[in-house]
Design a protein around this motif. Structure first.
Motif, PDB file in Angstrom:
ATOM      1  N   ASP A  61       0.818  -1.232   0.000  1.00  0.00           N
ATOM      2  CA  ASP A  61       0.000   0.000   0.000  1.00  0.00           C
ATOM      3  C   ASP A  61       0.841   1.266   0.000  1.00  0.00           C
ATOM      4  O   ASP A  61       0.356   2.325   0.421  1.00  0.00           O
ATOM      5  CB  ASP A  61      -0.919   0.046   1.237  1.00  0.00           C
ATOM      6  N   GLN A  62       2.089   1.193  -0.427  1.00  0.00           N
ATOM      7  CA  GLN A  62       2.979   2.362  -0.401  1.00  0.00           C
ATOM      8  C   GLN A  62       3.300   2.804  -1.821  1.00  0.00           C
ATOM      9  O   GLN A  62       2.964   2.116  -2.780  1.00  0.00           O
ATOM     10  CB  GLN A  62       4.254   2.042   0.387  1.00  0.00           C
ATOM     11  N   THR A  63       3.953   3.955  -1.953  1.00  0.00           N
ATOM     12  CA  THR A  63       4.214   4.524  -3.279  1.00  0.00           C
ATOM     13  C   THR A  63       5.660   5.017  -3.406  1.00  0.00           C
ATOM     14  O   THR A  63       6.289   5.380  -2.407  1.00  0.00           O
ATOM     15  CB  THR A  63       3.295   5.755  -3.533  1.00  0.00           C
ATOM     16  N   ILE A  64       6.135   5.035  -4.652  1.00  0.00           N
ATOM     17  CA  ILE A  64       7.365   5.765  -4.983  1.00  0.00           C
ATOM     18  C   ILE A  64       6.874   7.181  -5.327  1.00  0.00           C
ATOM     19  O   ILE A  64       5.905   7.345  -6.070  1.00  0.00           O
ATOM     20  CB  ILE A  64       8.121   5.102  -6.158  1.00  0.00           C
ATOM     21  N   SER A  65       7.514   8.197  -4.762  1.00  0.00           N
ATOM     22  CA  SER A  65       7.006   9.561  -4.934  1.00  0.00           C
ATOM     23  C   SER A  65       7.163  10.038  -6.380  1.00  0.00           C
ATOM     24  O   SER A  65       8.049   9.589  -7.118  1.00  0.00           O
ATOM     25  CB  SER A  65       7.743  10.520  -3.998  1.00  0.00           C
ATOM     26  N   GLN A  66       6.325  11.014  -6.731  1.00  0.00           N
ATOM     27  CA  GLN A  66       6.381  11.675  -8.043  1.00  0.00           C
ATOM     28  C   GLN A  66       7.782  12.289  -8.230  1.00  0.00           C
ATOM     29  O   GLN A  66       8.322  12.861  -7.275  1.00  0.00           O
ATOM     30  CB  GLN A  66       5.309  12.774  -8.008  1.00  0.00           C
TER      31      GLN A  66
END
Ligand code: SAM
Length: 234
Positions: A61-66
């Motif tokens: 449920d995590q992301t690599i930032s823009q």
């Protein structure tokens, strides 16, 4: 002869259109982002999307930032190459790689063991060796390794965690940290001068929450078998 990188042009375009045209102008930051292979830090099925102007899911449920946010936060730290940096929220390890190129040594903390292991493997495979990845609650910092010349927090905190403030180098230690609730956050730049912490707001942002003792509380686990189950926390 080394094989040509099929993503090089996409990286150049990312730097030009997403960073330079939006005011990121630190040559060292631009150079690092021109060279770090962002596609290596995203899941295989998302490689073709790696250079788009957006965050991407990386699991748990995590992301690599823009890319723009990575550039903005990194530029704010004004790294010159000699710094010891603490990163809270390793995620994919992409921001970590950028920091490795710009600072002397990077300590990075991630709450999810699977993400930490994956990021450490990717960084080591790509040859980054000035980094230590730790699993744990980054809202408490890494007291044994303090003080840090710079701290970057890549998840949103309800308030600046006290341990991170005190682990900044007393003379000109600086930190970038998103502060706010789950929807509205200010990206803050904090500069320490002994017992004084000057705060500047950089931008409105929206990050995933910093979960921990000095962050938000651990989200409740849904009933077994229900939709949207969250992963186990450590
Ligand atoms: N900078 C990362 C990258 O380049 O992929 C993206 C980081 S992601 C937006 C935020 C990360 O912070 C997630 O991996 C999340 O698990 C982590 N995180 C949240 N709370 C944390 C805590 N208390 N300690 C360490 N990591 C935490």
């Amino acid at each position: 002869m080394s094989t040509p990188d099929p993503f090089q042009q996409q990286r150049e375009d990312m730097v030009h259109y997403q960073l330079e045209q939006r005011g990121i102008n630190n040559p060292r930051v631009l150079d690092a982002m021109r060279h770090v292979p962002r596609h290596e830090f995203v899941p295989l099925e998302a490689r073709e999307l790696a250079y788009r102007d957006t965050p991407l899911a990386i699991g748990d449920d995590q992301t690599i930032s823009q890319p723009y946010i990575v550039g903005l936060m990194t530029q704010a730290l004004r790294l010159s190459g000699h710094e010891r940096v603490l990163e809270v929220g390793t995620g994919s390890g992409y921001q970590t790689a950028i920091l490795c190129k710009l600072a002397s040594y990077v300590y990075s903390l991630e709450r999810y063991p699977a993400l930490a292991t994956q990021a450490a493997d990717t960084l080591s495979r790509l040859g980054y060796n000035n980094v230590d990845i730790h699993v744990g609650d980054g809202s408490q910092g890494l007291a044994d390794m303090a003080p840090f010349d710079a701290i970057i927090v890549t998840a949103a905190a309800p308030a600046v965690p006290g341990p991170l403030r005190s682990q900044l180098h007393p003379q000109s230690g600086c930190m970038v940290v998103p502060v706010g609730d789950d929807k509205n956050q200010d990206l803050q730049f904090i500069l320490r001068n002994l017992d004084r912490w000057d705060v500047k707001r950089i931008a409105k942002v929206r990050f995933v929450p910093l979960i921990g003792r000095y962050g938000f509380s651990v989200p409740p686990k849904p009933e077994a078998g229900s939709a949207g189950e969250t992963p186990d926390s450590i």
